[in-house]
Structure formats: structure tokens, C-alpha cells
Motif scaffolding. Structure first.
Motif, PDB file in Angstrom:
ATOM      1  N   GLU A 154       0.832  -1.208   0.000  1.00 31.94           N
ATOM      2  CA  GLU A 154       0.000   0.000   0.000  1.00 31.94           C
ATOM      3  C   GLU A 154       0.862   1.253   0.000  1.00 31.94           C
ATOM      4  O   GLU A 154       0.571   2.223  -0.706  1.00 31.94           O
ATOM      5  CB  GLU A 154      -0.934  -0.003   1.208  1.00 31.94           C
ATOM      6  CG  GLU A 154      -2.045  -1.023   1.120  1.00 31.94           C
ATOM      7  CD  GLU A 154      -2.841  -1.151   2.401  1.00 31.94           C
ATOM      8  OE1 GLU A 154      -4.072  -1.374   2.296  1.00 31.94           O
ATOM      9  OE2 GLU A 154      -2.257  -1.049   3.504  1.00 31.94           O
ATOM     10  N   ILE A 155       1.930   1.230   0.771  1.00 38.74           N
ATOM     11  CA  ILE A 155       2.837   2.380   0.816  1.00 38.74           C
ATOM     12  C   ILE A 155       3.512   2.577  -0.536  1.00 38.74           C
ATOM     13  O   ILE A 155       3.593   3.699  -1.047  1.00 38.74           O
ATOM     14  CB  ILE A 155       3.868   2.227   1.951  1.00 38.74           C
ATOM     15  CG1 ILE A 155       3.161   2.393   3.302  1.00 38.74           C
ATOM     16  CG2 ILE A 155       5.019   3.225   1.802  1.00 38.74           C
ATOM     17  CD1 ILE A 155       4.013   2.060   4.497  1.00 38.74           C
ATOM     18  N   ASN A 156       3.984   1.495  -1.135  1.00 34.75           N
ATOM     19  CA  ASN A 156       4.616   1.598  -2.455  1.00 34.75           C
ATOM     20  C   ASN A 156       3.637   2.137  -3.490  1.00 34.75           C
ATOM     21  O   ASN A 156       3.995   2.977  -4.327  1.00 34.75           O
ATOM     22  CB  ASN A 156       5.179   0.257  -2.890  1.00 34.75           C
ATOM     23  CG  ASN A 156       6.413  -0.123  -2.100  1.00 34.75           C
ATOM     24  OD1 ASN A 156       7.108   0.729  -1.562  1.00 34.75           O
ATOM     25  ND2 ASN A 156       6.679  -1.410  -2.003  1.00 34.75           N
ATOM     26  N   SER A 157       2.406   1.681  -3.444  1.00 38.10           N
ATOM     27  CA  SER A 157       1.378   2.151  -4.367  1.00 38.10           C
ATOM     28  C   SER A 157       1.118   3.642  -4.167  1.00 38.10           C
ATOM     29  O   SER A 157       0.981   4.403  -5.129  1.00 38.10           O
ATOM     30  CB  SER A 157       0.096   1.340  -4.167  1.00 38.10           C
ATOM     31  OG  SER A 157      -0.891   1.755  -5.074  1.00 38.10           O
ATOM     32  N   LEU A 158       1.071   4.065  -2.915  1.00 39.33           N
ATOM     33  CA  LEU A 158       0.855   5.476  -2.592  1.00 39.33           C
ATOM     34  C   LEU A 158       2.008   6.337  -3.120  1.00 39.33           C
ATOM     35  O   LEU A 158       1.782   7.367  -3.760  1.00 39.33           O
ATOM     36  CB  LEU A 158       0.711   5.634  -1.075  1.00 39.33           C
ATOM     37  CG  LEU A 158       0.343   7.024  -0.574  1.00 39.33           C
ATOM     38  CD1 LEU A 158      -0.509   6.910   0.686  1.00 39.33           C
ATOM     39  CD2 LEU A 158       1.560   7.847  -0.282  1.00 39.33           C
TER      40      LEU A 158
END
Length: 129
Positions: free
Chosen positions: A16-20
Motif C-alpha cells: 500500500e505504501i509503495n502504491s501510494l
């Protein structure tokens, strides 16, 4: 070379952090027309009680997806800033499930002499950039 600082509540997965981070970068590239490799991001996760963002009287409801984006950049036009707000919320909605109600942005402008990309040199002033 915008420097992007992102503040979120704890609890997101690495994916999720990478996607953000990727979504924010795509918005920066589209709105500010910077090179794809012009990527400088810092993400900080906060405990629920350490990140407070009320609605300023606008009736905006926040959730656990709250995302504060602080941008430090060279001067940008009002048009490019508005484009960034729009691109950012679209990217975060499509790729992170973050609603526009959970996206807060602050842009701080500085000048060419305020940047050094390394080696103790102000590359915008020397003409290297």
C-alpha cells in the motif's frame, strides 16, 4: 525537483505504501512536468493520536486513509498547482482507495539557490540543471 513529504496513519502494508508513493510521483510528473527520474519522497507514519487533521469548518470527514502531502518546490503556476491537486486525488482514489476527503496538500515555494542535490553545489545556480 519537488521534495515530497507524505504523512499517513500507521497500519498500511508495504504494498500500500509503495502504491501510494508511486501514485504521488505520477501526479507530480503529470502536473509539474518534471522528468520521471526527478523523484524525492519521504513518507512518515504516525500513531492515530499524533496526526490530527480537522476539517477547518468545511464539513470534510476524515478516515484512516488520511494522507497529508507537503511539497517543497521551485515556483509553479496556479494552473499547475490546481492540476497537481486534481491529478493527486485521482491517482490516490484509483490506486490506493483514498478519497479526496482524505487528501490534504500544502505547497511551499523556494528558489534555485535553496537547492543542492549533492557535492556541496547549488546545481541550479551553476547551470548543471
Amino acid at each position: 525537483m519537488p521534495l515530497i513529504r507524505i504523512d499517513v496513519l500507521q497500519g498500511r502494508t508495504e504494498a500500500e505504501i509503495n502504491s501510494l508513493l508511486d501514485a504521488v510521483h505520477r501526479a507530480v510528473v503529470k502536473a509539474f512536468e518534471v522528468p520521471q527520474t526527478d523523484r524525492y519522497q519521504v513518507l512518515t507514519e504516525h500513531n492515530l493520536r499524533r496526526l490530527v487533521a480537522e476539517d477547518t469548518g468545511l464539513g470534510i470527514v476524515r478516515t484512516e486513509k488520511l494522507t497529508l502531502v507537503s511539497v517543497t518546490t521551485r515556483p509553479r503556476s496556479d494552473e499547475s498547482k490546481r492540476k497537481f491537486y486534481s491529478e493527486l486525488t485521482a491517482e490516490l482514489a484509483a490506486n490506493c482507495g483514498t478519497g479526496a476527503n482524505d487528501v490534504i496538500v500544502s505547497i511551499t515555494t523556494n528558489s534555485d539557490s535553496d537547492w543542492s542535490f549533492g557535492n556541496g553545489v547549488a546545481q541550479y545556480l551553476t547551470g548543471e540543471l
